[in-house]
Design a protein around this motif. Structure first.
Motif, PDB file in Angstrom:
ATOM      1  N   THR A  44       3.161   6.292   2.264  1.00  0.00           N
ATOM      2  CA  THR A  44       3.061   4.918   1.763  1.00  0.00           C
ATOM      3  C   THR A  44       2.891   3.914   2.895  1.00  0.00           C
ATOM      4  N   LEU A  45       2.222   2.836   2.532  1.00  0.00           N
ATOM      5  CA  LEU A  45       2.228   1.604   3.303  1.00  0.00           C
ATOM      6  C   LEU A  45       3.127   0.685   2.475  1.00  0.00           C
ATOM      7  N   SER A  46       4.409   0.675   2.856  1.00  0.00           N
ATOM      8  CA  SER A  46       5.421  -0.005   2.048  1.00  0.00           C
ATOM      9  C   SER A  46       5.706  -1.379   2.615  1.00  0.00           C
ATOM     10  N   VAL A  47       5.795  -2.357   1.711  1.00  0.00           N
ATOM     11  CA  VAL A  47       5.872  -3.758   2.124  1.00  0.00           C
ATOM     12  C   VAL A  47       7.151  -4.396   1.603  1.00  0.00           C
ATOM     13  N   TRP A  48       7.792  -5.206   2.483  1.00  0.00           N
ATOM     14  CA  TRP A  48       8.936  -6.016   2.109  1.00  0.00           C
ATOM     15  C   TRP A  48       8.746  -7.387   2.734  1.00  0.00           C
ATOM     16  N   GLN A  49       8.574  -8.409   1.919  1.00  0.00           N
ATOM     17  CA  GLN A  49       8.408  -9.775   2.412  1.00  0.00           C
ATOM     18  C   GLN A  49       7.344  -9.862   3.516  1.00  0.00           C
ATOM     19  N   ASN A  50       6.161  -9.344   3.205  1.00  0.00           N
ATOM     20  CA  ASN A  50       5.004  -9.383   4.113  1.00  0.00           C
ATOM     21  C   ASN A  50       5.167  -8.560   5.382  1.00  0.00           C
ATOM     22  N   LYS A  51       6.210  -7.745   5.436  1.00  0.00           N
ATOM     23  CA  LYS A  51       6.370  -6.848   6.579  1.00  0.00           C
ATOM     24  C   LYS A  51       6.164  -5.402   6.125  1.00  0.00           C
ATOM     25  N   GLU A  74       3.833  18.686  -1.939  1.00  0.00           N
ATOM     26  CA  GLU A  74       4.423  19.973  -2.312  1.00  0.00           C
ATOM     27  C   GLU A  74       3.914  20.429  -3.679  1.00  0.00           C
ATOM     28  N   ASN A  75       3.953  21.744  -3.899  1.00  0.00           N
ATOM     29  CA  ASN A  75       3.592  22.294  -5.201  1.00  0.00           C
ATOM     30  C   ASN A  75       4.465  21.682  -6.292  1.00  0.00           C
ATOM     31  N   GLY A  76       3.840  21.344  -7.408  1.00  0.00           N
ATOM     32  CA  GLY A  76       4.595  20.894  -8.569  1.00  0.00           C
ATOM     33  C   GLY A  76       4.822  19.403  -8.650  1.00  0.00           C
ATOM     34  N   GLU A  77       4.420  18.648  -7.645  1.00  0.00           N
ATOM     35  CA  GLU A  77       4.604  17.195  -7.707  1.00  0.00           C
ATOM     36  C   GLU A  77       3.258  16.489  -7.757  1.00  0.00           C
ATOM     37  N   THR A  78       3.277  15.244  -8.263  1.00  0.00           N
ATOM     38  CA  THR A  78       2.074  14.422  -8.254  1.00  0.00           C
ATOM     39  C   THR A  78       1.954  13.743  -6.884  1.00  0.00           C
ATOM     40  N   VAL A  79       0.769  13.210  -6.598  1.00  0.00           N
ATOM     41  CA  VAL A  79       0.585  12.543  -5.309  1.00  0.00           C
ATOM     42  C   VAL A  79       1.491  11.319  -5.183  1.00  0.00           C
ATOM     43  N   GLU A  80       1.709  10.606  -6.299  1.00  0.00           N
ATOM     44  CA  GLU A  80       2.602   9.443  -6.242  1.00  0.00           C
ATOM     45  C   GLU A  80       4.047   9.880  -5.972  1.00  0.00           C
ATOM     46  N   GLU A  81       4.493  10.943  -6.662  1.00  0.00           N
ATOM     47  CA  GLU A  81       5.849  11.466  -6.430  1.00  0.00           C
ATOM     48  C   GLU A  81       6.021  11.905  -4.978  1.00  0.00           C
ATOM     49  N   GLY A  82       5.016  12.592  -4.453  1.00  0.00           N
ATOM     50  CA  GLY A  82       5.099  13.055  -3.072  1.00  0.00           C
ATOM     51  C   GLY A  82       5.189  11.897  -2.090  1.00  0.00           C
ATOM     52  N   ALA A  83       4.411  10.860  -2.340  1.00  0.00           N
ATOM     53  CA  ALA A  83       4.411   9.698  -1.437  1.00  0.00           C
ATOM     54  C   ALA A  83       5.777   9.009  -1.449  1.00  0.00           C
ATOM     55  N   ARG A  84       6.374   8.886  -2.620  1.00  0.00           N
ATOM     56  CA  ARG A  84       7.718   8.293  -2.733  1.00  0.00           C
ATOM     57  C   ARG A  84       8.763   9.169  -2.056  1.00  0.00           C
ATOM     58  N   ARG A  85       8.691  10.485  -2.308  1.00  0.00           N
ATOM     59  CA  ARG A  85       9.648  11.415  -1.699  1.00  0.00           C
ATOM     60  C   ARG A  85       9.579  11.373  -0.177  1.00  0.00           C
ATOM     61  N   ALA A  92      14.730   6.586   4.191  1.00  0.00           N
ATOM     62  CA  ALA A  92      15.813   6.288   3.245  1.00  0.00           C
ATOM     63  C   ALA A  92      15.512   5.054   2.396  1.00  0.00           C
ATOM     64  N   ALA A  93      14.249   4.665   2.315  1.00  0.00           N
ATOM     65  CA  ALA A  93      13.861   3.502   1.496  1.00  0.00           C
ATOM     66  C   ALA A  93      13.337   3.964   0.140  1.00  0.00           C
ATOM     67  N   PHE A  94      13.739   3.237  -0.913  1.00  0.00           N
ATOM     68  CA  PHE A  94      13.201   3.468  -2.249  1.00  0.00           C
ATOM     69  C   PHE A  94      12.022   2.532  -2.451  1.00  0.00           C
ATOM     70  N   VAL A  95      10.885   3.093  -2.842  1.00  0.00           N
ATOM     71  CA  VAL A  95       9.702   2.249  -3.006  1.00  0.00           C
ATOM     72  C   VAL A  95       9.064   2.489  -4.361  1.00  0.00           C
ATOM     73  N   GLU A  96       8.328   1.477  -4.792  1.00  0.00           N
ATOM     74  CA  GLU A  96       7.576   1.556  -6.035  1.00  0.00           C
ATOM     75  C   GLU A  96       6.088   1.573  -5.687  1.00  0.00           C
ATOM     76  N   ILE A  97       5.403   2.628  -6.139  1.00  0.00           N
ATOM     77  CA  ILE A  97       3.978   2.773  -5.827  1.00  0.00           C
ATOM     78  C   ILE A  97       3.175   1.726  -6.603  1.00  0.00           C
ATOM     79  N   LYS A  98       2.286   1.000  -5.909  1.00  0.00           N
ATOM     80  CA  LYS A  98       1.411   0.050  -6.585  1.00  0.00           C
ATOM     81  C   LYS A  98       0.029   0.647  -6.859  1.00  0.00           C
ATOM     82  N   ARG A  99      -0.601   1.138  -5.806  1.00  0.00           N
ATOM     83  CA  ARG A  99      -1.922   1.750  -6.005  1.00  0.00           C
ATOM     84  C   ARG A  99      -2.330   2.519  -4.754  1.00  0.00           C
ATOM     85  N   LEU A 100      -3.353   3.361  -4.916  1.00  0.00           N
ATOM     86  CA  LEU A 100      -3.879   4.105  -3.776  1.00  0.00           C
ATOM     87  C   LEU A 100      -4.581   3.128  -2.845  1.00  0.00           C
TER      88      LEU A 100
END
Ligand SMILES: [Zn+2]
Ligand SMILES: [Zn+2]
Lengths: 177, 177
Positions: A44-51, A74-85, A92-100
């Protein structure tokens, strides 16, 4: 590949199977065709307050350099799940996927990166067993000379050029001769 | 996996290696970790005069059903090259990649589809060893009940809903219980 993983035989030859277009490792004893194909790296390119969230690598390769959090799908996961994992494992950050955001080819390394734009759900993050330091960077603070991989440099550059671009950036790393 | 492809030993166990988060096939003799990861399938949604190129599968699985031209990405090629190559192999059509259109997860099958929107460079196409029939379909002509895979149905549906959508559609097939 020295031995067939199905029958244990050492009679492995490189040849183009019937009806195929590419050379494969083929077992002459049991007939198994051992396909080898590129791997997907998700992150992910994860963003918090423009950072943007970067992690300093605690392991080789490129130990000590900064990277977007990413790793093998990994086998059995989606690309979004893998990116979050991977983001959680490394920062240790929890993120919400917006788009590819970025697809990046490394043909020589047999890898394809898929990097998603994501929002951090709160500011919580920390170093992990895989990252010796984790922090948020403004555009001006990005340590361009200490970025671990060309995939990350490409995605960051495209993001800061136009944060609202709705499509996907596609890039390729061709090794210099 | 019955035998280690590096040393030929039959002492293969499933376990989580040190520092890893997932079970792998590990060789107890030589220590090799045998990673297995999802594969990428690349293809195109190729357009000629508002019609879409489909190929009738000449091989199993789903022989006799219609599909977007697609297949496994090979080592050493980019996703765009792979999508063009697969289109040519299955339909003999030369296409120009415009942009990534669909990413489709099949977690249970360990596959990720990447389907590109493409323009046919001329109307030339033909059946091949992989396709018993190749033709162009208008929106109204699409044989929805004879589409081979959910990935193709998803991409076609998204395309006809909004041909000019600039982003990437992401979908997932979850098997019914
Ligand atoms: Zn064998
Ligand atoms: Zn071994």
């Amino acid at each position: 590949m020295n031995f067939c993983s199905v029958c244990g035989s050492a009679s492995i030859v490189r040849k183009i199977p019937n009806g195929d277009h590419f050379e494969r490792y083929c077992c002459e004893v049991c007939g198994q065709i051992h396909y080898q194909n590129p791997n997907i790296i998700v992150g992910t390119l994860s963003v918090w307050q423009n950072k943007v969230l970067l992690a300093k690598r605690a392991i080789e390769p490129r130990k000590g350099l900064w990277n977007l959090p990413c790793g093998f799908l990994e086998n059995g996961e989606t690309v979004e799940e893998g990116a979050r994992r991977e983001t959680y494992e490394e920062t240790a950050a929890f993120v919400e996927i917006k788009r590819l955001h970025t697809v990046y080819n490394l043909p020589h390394a047999r890898q394809v990166y898929m990097i998603f734009l994501a929002d951090m759900q709160h500011e919580k993050m920390s170093e992990t067993s895989e990252s010796s330091e984790v922090r948020l960077f403004t555009k001006e603070e990005i340590p361009w000379s200490e970025i671990a991989f060309s995939s990350t440099a490409f995605a960051l550059k495209k993001y800061f050029e136009n944060p609202d671009f709705p499509g996907v950036h596609i890039g390729t790393y061709w090794p210099k001769n």
